[in-house]
Design a protein around this motif. Sequence first.
Motif, PDB file in Angstrom:
ATOM      1  N   ILE A 116       0.588  -5.132  -1.244  1.00 33.60           N
ATOM      2  CA  ILE A 116      -0.812  -5.135  -0.797  1.00 33.60           C
ATOM      3  C   ILE A 116      -1.385  -3.716  -0.683  1.00 33.60           C
ATOM      4  O   ILE A 116      -2.435  -3.520  -0.070  1.00 33.60           O
ATOM      5  CB  ILE A 116      -0.951  -5.866   0.558  1.00 33.60           C
ATOM      6  N   SER A 117      -0.688  -2.732  -1.269  1.00 37.63           N
ATOM      7  CA  SER A 117      -1.123  -1.333  -1.144  1.00 37.63           C
ATOM      8  C   SER A 117      -1.239  -0.685  -2.515  1.00 37.63           C
ATOM      9  O   SER A 117      -0.459  -0.980  -3.423  1.00 37.63           O
ATOM     10  CB  SER A 117      -0.130  -0.530  -0.290  1.00 37.63           C
ATOM     11  N   SER A 118      -2.201   0.229  -2.630  1.00 39.48           N
ATOM     12  CA  SER A 118      -2.331   0.994  -3.873  1.00 39.48           C
ATOM     13  C   SER A 118      -1.548   2.295  -3.804  1.00 39.48           C
ATOM     14  O   SER A 118      -1.271   2.923  -4.830  1.00 39.48           O
ATOM     15  CB  SER A 118      -3.805   1.310  -4.135  1.00 39.48           C
ATOM     16  N   PRO A 166      -4.013   0.263   1.989  1.00 41.62           N
ATOM     17  CA  PRO A 166      -4.054  -1.166   1.642  1.00 41.62           C
ATOM     18  C   PRO A 166      -5.238  -1.531   0.740  1.00 41.62           C
ATOM     19  O   PRO A 166      -6.242  -0.829   0.692  1.00 41.62           O
ATOM     20  CB  PRO A 166      -4.186  -1.844   3.003  1.00 41.62           C
ATOM     21  N   ILE A 167      -5.098  -2.666   0.036  1.00 39.07           N
ATOM     22  CA  ILE A 167      -6.152  -3.194  -0.839  1.00 39.07           C
ATOM     23  C   ILE A 167      -6.599  -4.556  -0.298  1.00 39.07           C
ATOM     24  O   ILE A 167      -5.763  -5.457  -0.118  1.00 39.07           O
ATOM     25  CB  ILE A 167      -5.640  -3.391  -2.289  1.00 39.07           C
ATOM     26  N   PHE A 168      -7.896  -4.701  -0.051  1.00 46.59           N
ATOM     27  CA  PHE A 168      -8.481  -5.969   0.422  1.00 46.59           C
ATOM     28  C   PHE A 168      -7.779  -6.490   1.686  1.00 46.59           C
ATOM     29  O   PHE A 168      -7.592  -7.696   1.866  1.00 46.59           O
ATOM     30  CB  PHE A 168      -8.429  -7.041  -0.675  1.00 46.59           C
ATOM     31  N   ILE A 169      -7.350  -5.560   2.527  1.00 43.86           N
ATOM     32  CA  ILE A 169      -6.696  -5.898   3.791  1.00 43.86           C
ATOM     33  C   ILE A 169      -7.451  -5.183   4.907  1.00 43.86           C
ATOM     34  O   ILE A 169      -7.815  -4.013   4.764  1.00 43.86           O
ATOM     35  CB  ILE A 169      -5.211  -5.443   3.820  1.00 43.86           C
ATOM     36  N   GLY A 193      -9.613   4.052   6.202  1.00 49.08           N
ATOM     37  CA  GLY A 193      -8.774   2.845   6.196  1.00 49.08           C
ATOM     38  C   GLY A 193      -7.317   3.108   5.922  1.00 49.08           C
ATOM     39  O   GLY A 193      -6.489   2.188   6.042  1.00 49.08           O
ATOM     40  N   ASP A 194      -6.972   4.351   5.541  1.00 46.70           N
ATOM     41  CA  ASP A 194      -5.556   4.674   5.341  1.00 46.70           C
ATOM     42  C   ASP A 194      -4.801   4.550   6.664  1.00 46.70           C
ATOM     43  O   ASP A 194      -5.285   4.972   7.724  1.00 46.70           O
ATOM     44  CB  ASP A 194      -5.387   6.110   4.815  1.00 46.70           C
ATOM     45  N   LEU A 195      -3.616   3.967   6.580  1.00 48.56           N
ATOM     46  CA  LEU A 195      -2.712   3.905   7.740  1.00 48.56           C
ATOM     47  C   LEU A 195      -1.815   5.125   7.702  1.00 48.56           C
ATOM     48  O   LEU A 195      -1.234   5.446   6.657  1.00 48.56           O
ATOM     49  CB  LEU A 195      -1.839   2.649   7.707  1.00 48.56           C
ATOM     50  N   LEU A 196      -1.674   5.807   8.846  1.00 47.86           N
ATOM     51  CA  LEU A 196      -0.817   6.992   8.964  1.00 47.86           C
ATOM     52  C   LEU A 196       0.304   6.646   9.923  1.00 47.86           C
ATOM     53  O   LEU A 196       0.073   6.418  11.114  1.00 47.86           O
ATOM     54  CB  LEU A 196      -1.644   8.180   9.472  1.00 47.86           C
TER      55      LEU A 196
END
Length: 580
Positions: free
Chosen positions: A102-104, A197-200, A158-161
Amino acid sequence: MDNNNDATIALLEKHFDIVFAAPNGIKKLRELILSLAMQGKLVPQNSSEPPASELLKEIDAEKERLIKEGKIKQSKPLPKIKPDEVLYDLPKSWEWVRFETISSYIQRGKSPKYVDKSEFPVIAQKCIQWHGLELEKAKFICPESVKTYSEERFLNTGDLLWNSTGLGTLGRVGIYIHEENTYQKVVADSHVTVIRPIFIESKLLYFWIASSFVQKDIEAKSSGSTKQIELATSTVKSHIFPLPPLPEQRRIVAKIDELMAQCDELEKLRSDRDRKQITVHTAALNRLLIVKHQSDFNTVWQFITQHFRELYSVKENVTELRKAILQLAVMGKLVPQDPSDQPASELLKEIDAEKERLIKEGKIKQSKPLPKIKPDEVPYDLPKSWEWVRFETISSYIQRGKSPKYVDKSEFPVIAQKCIQWHGLELEKAKFICPESVKTYSEERFLNTGDLLWNSTGLGTLGRVGIYIHEENTYQKVVADSHVTVIRPIFIESKLLYFWIASSFVQKDIEAKSSGSTKQIELATSTVKSHIFPLPPLAEQQRIVAQIDQLMALCDNLEKQIDNANSKQTNLLNAVMTKI
């Protein structure tokens, strides 16, 4: 629509008062909210919404587009999720997926070349806190180095760190929002994993990582030494996630936000209540310490006793009460003075006479004359019948123990620092002296009932004191080691001297009077000998000790009541949690 989830939330909200009362109740409630959310039990499912399997097709299509445009690379095929990886059953419309699915982009940052200041901050572990990102803690990358960074390394909204190294920091996660800062480009360092993530809903992925399901799991999946544990990028990529349909993701995030805001309010209410209790209690104790007349003392003490239930529902107040009891005792404010008591000045004459007798009998040596106590040494005024004295004035013996020759077992234990705890002596921790060595010890070195044993070296142990009672053990002769100072008082209640050493007056003072490096601080014997003590008449000493014992027993009972109340509330909370 699923009505079971509505019933779950209704039950949760119904018992917020139980959560409020239980220790760690709000923390447990937060954990429960995330647990319910990630199991599909927080909001109802809607059968008219496209299932997560359809969302996965859209994610795959988006990844294919990004690969064709050269924005991301083709990833290696992922292993299928095995049954033993699945934590629980999901709603029909959900799917278990791996993070990489689910991630690019999932990658650690890299170690940059730092400069004092630039337009390009670097997010490190310390910037990532549970309450959010603290960009003001960031260092800066050299502008020239920025040119060597590929575009994908610059953070997007939106990036998760995810902190991926270090005990105490591993596992903390944050969401990067580019619009919340004024910098053009921001990157992460090599201790932080970036998940794009993509579309999450990024917040949902954040809540999953923050949940106990993941936090309990990551240390098991981390590797390295205790201080250098780390979460490998491959582990992050293969981590699983319970994927709901996109509309349901948004409902879950909204509901979590709503319930977490209620938890915030509960925490604020609880904090305000506890702060008020502590403030009122502190003010009352401060008044006790400064009153000059017994009638004023009685008034304040009556206020405290009338409000025991409210004031002593938190252990911090009981701890402060213990300190205040000792302060009042050694200031002559805990029990009334009796004009018929023989004053301390007369007691000093008896102590002097006893010391002269012991010197004549060769049991102790003549001590050097002590300097008079100066006004700037005296912390407060004493009642008329009391006297400020030095420890050596009221003692027949003050000396450090010595370093013995140890054996595995004998009849002669050696009391060391670890044996001296605030709750009493732990003789079972003692090592033993070689029986042959005992012959080299002078008689005065063997401990007598009533001797004070004062830890005189070491950060964390310096200052602890205990009273030796020979009748409480089965050993013939007991000695102290070289880290412990033995104080043998004459015509003094040993317990009162113990309470004086335990009081904040002495405990705050000893580190200032100690010497040595941080880990090897020590209290010199000469300092102990010259330490001052507020000497009451002997009869008053006995009344003070009896009153302290009585009040400390009251404090013990208060702490037991708090523990029992907390245990009852915890059991009640657990019973509610099992119903949800």
